[in-house]
Design an enzyme around this catalytic site. Structure first.
Site, PDB file in Angstrom:
ATOM      1  N   LYS A  80      67.610  80.364 141.275  1.00  0.00           N
ATOM      2  CA  LYS A  80      66.531  81.301 140.982  1.00  0.00           C
ATOM      3  C   LYS A  80      67.129  82.646 140.561  1.00  0.00           C
ATOM      4  O   LYS A  80      68.135  83.092 141.126  1.00  0.00           O
ATOM      5  CB  LYS A  80      65.666  81.462 142.238  1.00  0.00           C
ATOM      6  N   SER A 155      57.059  81.626 144.170  1.00  0.00           N
ATOM      7  CA  SER A 155      57.657  82.291 143.026  1.00  0.00           C
ATOM      8  C   SER A 155      58.852  81.540 142.440  1.00  0.00           C
ATOM      9  O   SER A 155      59.352  81.896 141.379  1.00  0.00           O
ATOM     10  CB  SER A 155      58.105  83.697 143.436  1.00  0.00           C
ATOM     11  N   SER A 179      57.130  80.566 148.627  1.00  0.00           N
ATOM     12  CA  SER A 179      57.710  80.499 147.289  1.00  0.00           C
ATOM     13  C   SER A 179      58.684  79.364 147.042  1.00  0.00           C
ATOM     14  O   SER A 179      59.046  79.098 145.906  1.00  0.00           O
ATOM     15  CB  SER A 179      58.393  81.832 146.951  1.00  0.00           C
TER      16      SER A 179
END
Length: 442
Positions: A80, A155, A179
């Site tokens: 990420k 996310s 997330s």
């Protein structure tokens, strides 16, 4: 014959150990798959081929010498874009950090690299990680594997998409309010939210440090266990012989069962039936003490997020996606006294929760109450975005407030997951339960 890019991370590691898979060729195969994929630029923010091939070459040398460092030594994974990567742009999905180049890796990335994992690149995410939907018009919105016109969940949206679209065997995300678990759920993956503080946040772009956690998104529980080991720099849990016989689960009723969409409700009920058939006992449990902390959570999250980001946002407010910026700005109105009182209520609730669930092996709930929203719908109607985001995060955020280790598993129904909530620092025990549950749900 199964394509090498379709194999699990654990199977790839075993293939490398047997000399059947060359780590360099493996890295090249994934890089080629990424570059050829029509949605590459919606999934990866940037690819790191030079780093990947250098790390894969070192892994090949170790494998040839019988000096592999970890079961996943030589396996390529995605990261990420809020994990610092030395000399590589890390922007956390935000124009506020455009062009930001860290001078060293995040600590968990260093751990993974020392254990031989290969960095394929950085994946797209919700802006500054402050959304459960994964919509990001500032950089890119990752697609959902079950509906490319829908959001992937946030996310850690690109992390999930990279694994679900077979552009990485595993990805590293982060979880503050869901997330890791939400994009794992919506993309039919396993997602592990670790206990706050278990894995280092050094070199991780912060959102809400009190709740931020590091976690993997994978295809199997075995992969999640091995990824936890690599990120932590510690032995992996032993999953052999895991069974549901004699296990007791509580099925949480409070809040998490309210207003479920038909598909998640049906998938959850069917999953409970399968767990019972595999030998588990499941008892419903109410926990009204969660209601006030859940109501407080918006204030807690926005206050700390605004404290962390107010200077940067105030300097460049127009570079942000307005609904995300407005969510940060909402934190400016809360008092310190209210913030502290809310945390006091959380500590009291966690103590009550520990007592209420002490007789159970884990607590179950639907991971998300809804299915992925269409990108077009969320972009056209601002209030729809706000309400969809709050609803999407509802069940997972409860887990963050409670503070334990949590894992979401696919149910077999597209974009519907079931969560197993364990105790703080109970990751190894939870992963054994999850391995048995995974077999029952398959």
């Amino acid at each position: 014959m199964t394509k090498v890019t379709d194999q699990t991370a654990a199977d790839l590691g075993r293939g490398i150990a047997k000399g059947e898979i060359d780590p360099v060729t493996l890295a090249e195969d994934f890089l080629n798959e990424i570059n050829a994929h029509p949605m590459r630029d919606r999934i990866y923010a940037r690819i790191t081929p030079d780093r990947a091939l250098a790390e894969a070459t070192a892994a090949k040398t170790r494998a040839d010498l019988g000096l592999r460092r970890h079961p996943l030594d030589g396996v390529p994974i995605s990261w990420k874009d809020l994990y610092d990567t030395a000399g590589i742009v890390t922007e956390a999905g935000s124009g506020l950090l455009a062009g930001r180049i860290p001078d060293r890796d995040a600590e968990v990335l260093r751990n993974a690299t020392q254990n031989g994992l290969v960095c394929l690149g950085k994946t797209h995410m919700s802006e500054l990680a402050f959304s459960g939907l994964g919509l990001n018009p500032v950089t890119a919105t990752a697609p959902c594997v079950n509906d490319p016109e829908a959001v992937a969940g946030g996310s850690s949206s690109g992390a999930a998409a990279s694994v679900a679209f077979r552009l990485a065997p595993a990805g590293v995300g982060s979880d503050t309010g869901g997330s890791v678990r939400l994009p794992a759920c919506w993309n039919d993956l396993v997602g592990l939210k670790t206990t706050s503080g278990l894995l280092s946040l050094s070199g991780v772009v912060p959102l809400i440090a009190s709740f931020d956690t590091v976690g993997p998104l994978c295809r199997t529980v075995e992969d999640a266990a091995l990824m936890l080991s690599a990120l932590q720099g510690a032995p992996a849990p032993d999953l052999s012989g895991a069974t549901l016989q004699g296990r007791r689960f509580a099925a949480l009723q409070t809040i998490v069962m309210d207003d479920l969409d038909e598909a998640p409700a049906r998938a959850y009920a069917q999953s409970l039936d399968r767990l019972r058939a595999a030998g588990a006992t499941i008892e419903p449990i109410d926990f009204p003490q969660i209601a006030q902390p859940h109501a407080d959570s918006g204030m807690l999250y926005t206050s700390e997020a605004w404290a962390t980001w107010r200077d940067a946002i105030s300097a460049q407010p127009n570079v942000m996606f307005a609904p995300i910026r407005e969510r940060f700005e909402a934190g400016a109105t809360h008092s310190a006294a209210d913030f502290i009182a809310a945390w006091q209520r959380i500590h009291a609730m966690r103590a009550d929760w520990a007592k209420a669930t002490a007789g159970f092996d884990a607590v179950l709930c639907p991971t998300a109450p809804n299915l992925p929203e269409k990108v077009e719908t969320l972009m056209e109607q601002g209030e729809t975005y706000v309400q969809a985001n709050l609803r999407t995060l509802r069940n997972t955020r409860i887990g963050n407030l409670l503070g334990g280790a949590i894992i979401t598993l696919p149910t077999g129904t597209p974009s519907c997951g079931i969560s197993l909530m364990g105790t703080p620092l109970g990751e190894h025990r939870l992963l054994r339960l999850a391995a048995a549950a995974e077999a029952a749900l398959a």
